[in-house]
Design an enzyme around this catalytic site. Structure first.
Site, PDB file in Angstrom:
ATOM      1  CE  LYS A 205      -3.657   2.370   2.538  1.00 31.79           C
ATOM      2  NZ  LYS A 205      -4.493   2.310   3.103  1.00 31.79           N
ATOM      3  CD  GLU A 211       9.518  -5.946   6.794  1.00 30.40           C
ATOM      4  OE1 GLU A 211       8.826  -5.184   6.379  1.00 30.40           O
ATOM      5  OE2 GLU A 211       8.439  -5.957   8.138  1.00 30.40           O
ATOM      6  N   GLY A 266      -5.452  -1.526   4.554  1.00 28.50           N
ATOM      7  CA  GLY A 266      -3.661  -2.997   4.060  1.00 28.50           C
ATOM      8  C   GLY A 266      -4.704  -4.406   4.607  1.00 28.50           C
ATOM      9  NE  ARG A 267      -7.103  -3.516  10.713  1.00 24.55           N
ATOM     10  CZ  ARG A 267      -5.931  -2.263  10.639  1.00 24.55           C
ATOM     11  NH1 ARG A 267      -4.830  -2.105  10.249  1.00 24.55           N
ATOM     12  NH2 ARG A 267      -6.628  -1.225  11.266  1.00 24.55           N
ATOM     13  CD  GLU A 352      -2.362  -4.625  10.903  1.00 23.82           C
ATOM     14  OE1 GLU A 352      -1.019  -4.927  11.524  1.00 23.82           O
ATOM     15  OE2 GLU A 352      -2.523  -3.789  10.451  1.00 23.82           O
ATOM     16  CG  HIS A 383      -4.439 -35.552  17.442  1.00 25.55           C
ATOM     17  ND1 HIS A 383      -4.562 -36.551  17.740  1.00 25.55           N
ATOM     18  CD2 HIS A 383      -5.620 -35.254  15.942  1.00 25.55           C
ATOM     19  CE1 HIS A 383      -6.003 -36.633  17.299  1.00 25.55           C
ATOM     20  NE2 HIS A 383      -6.236 -36.471  16.470  1.00 25.55           N
ATOM     21  CE  LYS A 511       5.302  -0.767   9.887  1.00 25.93           C
ATOM     22  NZ  LYS A 511       4.581  -0.042   8.807  1.00 25.93           N
TER      23      LYS A 511
HETATM   24  O1  F6P Z   1       2.547  -4.084   9.900  1.00 25.61           O
HETATM   25  C1  F6P Z   1       1.053  -2.862  10.199  1.00 25.61           C
HETATM   26  C2  F6P Z   1       1.059  -2.328   8.002  1.00 25.61           C
HETATM   27  O2  F6P Z   1       1.211  -1.469   8.110  1.00 25.61           O
HETATM   28  C3  F6P Z   1       0.181  -3.452   7.697  1.00 25.61           C
HETATM   29  O3  F6P Z   1      -1.448  -2.871   7.978  1.00 25.61           O
HETATM   30  C4  F6P Z   1      -0.358  -3.850   6.783  1.00 25.61           C
HETATM   31  O4  F6P Z   1      -1.025  -4.497   5.372  1.00 25.61           O
HETATM   32  C5  F6P Z   1       1.169  -4.141   6.141  1.00 25.61           C
HETATM   33  O5  F6P Z   1       2.133  -3.328   7.520  1.00 25.61           O
HETATM   34  C6  F6P Z   1       2.113  -3.713   4.830  1.00 25.61           C
HETATM   35  O6  F6P Z   1       2.106  -2.518   4.662  1.00 25.61           O
HETATM   36  P1  F6P Z   1       2.292  -2.061   3.126  1.00 25.61           P
HETATM   37  O7  F6P Z   1       1.072  -2.777   2.563  1.00 25.61           O
HETATM   38  O8  F6P Z   1       2.059  -0.940   3.050  1.00 25.61           O
HETATM   39  O9  F6P Z   1       3.333  -2.530   2.664  1.00 25.61           O
END
Ligand code: F6P
Length: 554
Positions: A205, A211, A266-267, A352, A383, A511
């Site tokens: 987003k 990452e 995002g979620r 979240e 189990h 972060k």
């Molecule tokens: O973990 C926080 C967050 O902002 C989530 O809400 C989001 O889905 C994820 O990081 C990934 O963010 P982005 O889509 O901006 O890379």
């Protein structure tokens, strides 16, 4: 009036005291119709909430609390595109992505549905081109493998859905996911792939997530000698983002940048272009069916009376346990192999969203908000951790989720699976009394002394509540409805508890700290760090340098 001063809230507080002394067994014994009365049949599934520790008085007061908290008003605001995500100054319009708005909402100078449709059309064009072999790499070979680089909402939704809809796959393009910045994952995924036929989808987003961007840069390096950097980015990269400028600046070709918007959390974004891997996996028509299923749940949420509204009831029950009964955790237990990623997906969606402790008035909440969501495939959990569910003193309410129709044609399996699901919710509800244990052991011929010694360990208190969601079949439409059910459940809980469910400030802190710690890990300079972090950095440095690290300090 303050939430906790409302008559409905205070009543629920006192009802919770009483409910702790009641047993589900007795509630069922007193009402033979309870299974029918406390269940809802929707086109896609049966929602059975009869095995919950509630009576009519509790339900009436929960519904009253929803009304007192103006749930209906907040729901109307969401569907009208009002900026209800106030800490970020944005509307919450994932519902617009599945065409579920009762009335058109203007956005960026156009009706929001026109924005959504035009992006869906672009997505469809790309998916069809890919399926027809029209997307080629630098050397002209057609793309056979797509690697989604994204994390959190830009990963969990698409992968969970693709896994769930395995039986609905079409085309022969393979899809892979890399979410972790741990290079081991990227290395593993890339090892069997061919650079000439691999396409990367950078899903982010913000297009700034460390990452994802680190993985994207490594992917570019992996493609290496195939062509110039510009050529590689043009032919082997697609971006899905709400920050198109950044994606273009990274070098992705503008026609390959698919857009969504800051009013999609995002979620909650799998319904947007973030769902590109889903559309590739199940075809664009399948993706549409997923959206339609969600839209049908949106309509139900908007139109059904609160007493027959599945997400409203689910949200209220969750709130009842977490906030009033003091049960802080909730288990998600799918009895369908295809839904194996659902617990992880719902963990992000719920925690979240509602893992907050400041009210809309900017004050510290004086009550528990959302539960800790956890779980795994129920049959495997049986189990592993079910012992805890059955006999620990804690109460963990659970959602059992299964489908009536199997997703395979192997005889005999599905009946065993469903029987286990029904057996577990029944066992959690009824438990086994001391008398029942004694009868059982006497029947087995054990002596009085042995029975006396063994019986306490075999008693199950029971009275452990659960919902059961029985899908007719697991297909795109049903899955869309199921996910939307949970999305609205989360909304209900957040609105009533007066927290903002659509921001996530809590993930920002770590972060920022990680960004500051990275150079310190490299340099070994630990000034300003607390003693524990400094020690950990020192250990990493020693170990990397090959120096023998002491096992314990004196
Ligand atoms: O973990 C926080 C967050 O902002 C989530 O809400 C989001 O889905 C994820 O990081 C990934 O963010 P982005 O889509 O901006 O890379």
């Amino acid at each position: 009036m303050q939430l906790t001063q409302l008559a409905s809230w205070r009543k629920l507080d006192s009802l919770a005291q009483q409910m702790r002394t009641r047993h589900l067994r007795d509630l069922f014994a007193a009402d033979p119709q309870r299974g029918r009365r406390l269940s809802l049949e929707l086109p896609e599934f049966l929602f059975d909430y009869s095995k919950n520790l509630v009576d009519d008085e509790v339900l009436v007061n929960l519904l009253q609390l929803a009304r007192d908290a103006d749930l209906e008003g907040w729901r109307a605001q969401m569907f009208a595109g009002a900026p209800i995500n106030r800490t970020e100054g944005r509307p919450v319009l994932h519902v617009a992505l599945r065409g579920a708005l009762p009335e058109s909402v203007p956005m960026q100078g156009a009706p929001v549905e026109a924005l959504v449709e035009s992006e869906l059309e672009r997505l469809k064009g790309f998916v069809n081109l890919l399926h027809n072999g029209g997307v080629t790499g630098c050397t002209g070979k057609k793309i056979t493998d797509v690697v989604n680089l994204g994390v959190g909402g830009s990963h969990l939704g698409p992968q969970m859905v693709i896994e769930a809809l395995r039986a609905h796959r079409c085309g022969d393009v393979r899809i892979h996911f890399v979410s972790n910045v741990d290079g081991a994952q990227l290395a593993d995924v890339l090892a069997p792939l061919d650079t000439e036929t691999t396409l990367f989808v950078v899903s982010s987003k913000t297009f700034t997530t460390t990452e994802t961007m680190t993985n994207a840069r490594s992917a570019l390096r992996w493609l290496g000698g195939l062509g110039s950097t510009e050529e590689l980015l043009r032919r082997h990269f697609v971006a899905v983002t709400a920050n198109s400028d950044k994606a273009r600046a990274f070098g992705v070709e503008p026609q390959r940048v698919f857009q969504f918007w800051d009013w999609v959390g995002g979620r909650y974004s799998l319904w947007s272009a973030i769902g590109l891997p889903i559309a590739i996996a199940i075809g664009f028509d399948g993706f549409r069916a997923l959206l339609d299923g969600a839209a049908s749940m949106d309509r139900h949420f908007r139109e059904a009376p609160l007493e027959q509204n599945a997400p409203v009831l689910m949200g209220l029950l969750s709130l009842w346990y977490c906030t009033f009964m003091g049960y802080p955790a909730h288990a998600v237990l799918p009895y369908d192999q295809a839904l194996h990623m659902l617990p992880a997906y719902l963990q992000q969606a719920d925690m979240e969203s509602n893992g907050k402790s400041t009210t809309r008035a900017g004050e510290e909440v004086g009550y528990a908000t959302g539960p800790l969501i956890w779980g795994m495939l129920g049959i495997n959990g049986q189990h592993a951790f079910y012992q805890y569910l059955h006999q620990s003193p804690e109460v963990v309410p659970a959602d059992f989720i299964g489908s009536v129709a199997p997703g395979h044609d192997l005889p005999g399996h599905h009946e065993i699976l469903l029987a286990n699901m029904l057996a577990q919710s029944q066992a959690l509800m009824n438990g086994v009394s001391r008398e029942q244990v004694e009868v059982e052991l006497t029947g087995k011929g054990l002596s009085k002394e042995k029975i006396e010694a063994l019986a306490p360990y075999k008693v199950h208190r029971g009275n452990k509540p659960s919902n059961t969601i029985l899908l007719r079949t697991l297909d795109p439409r049903t899955l869309g409805a199921l996910i939307a059910l949970y999305e609205h459940k989360i909304f209900v809980q957040g609105v009533i508890l007066q927290i903002y469910s659509f921001d996530q400030w809590g993930v920002e802190l770590g972060k920022g700290l990680a960004a500051a710690l990275q150079p310190q890990l490299e340099s070994g300079e630990v000034s300003g760090q607390d003693a524990s972090t400094a020690r950990l950095i020192e250990y990493c440095r020693q170990a990397t340098a090959g120096a023998e690290a002491p096992l314990a300090t004196g």
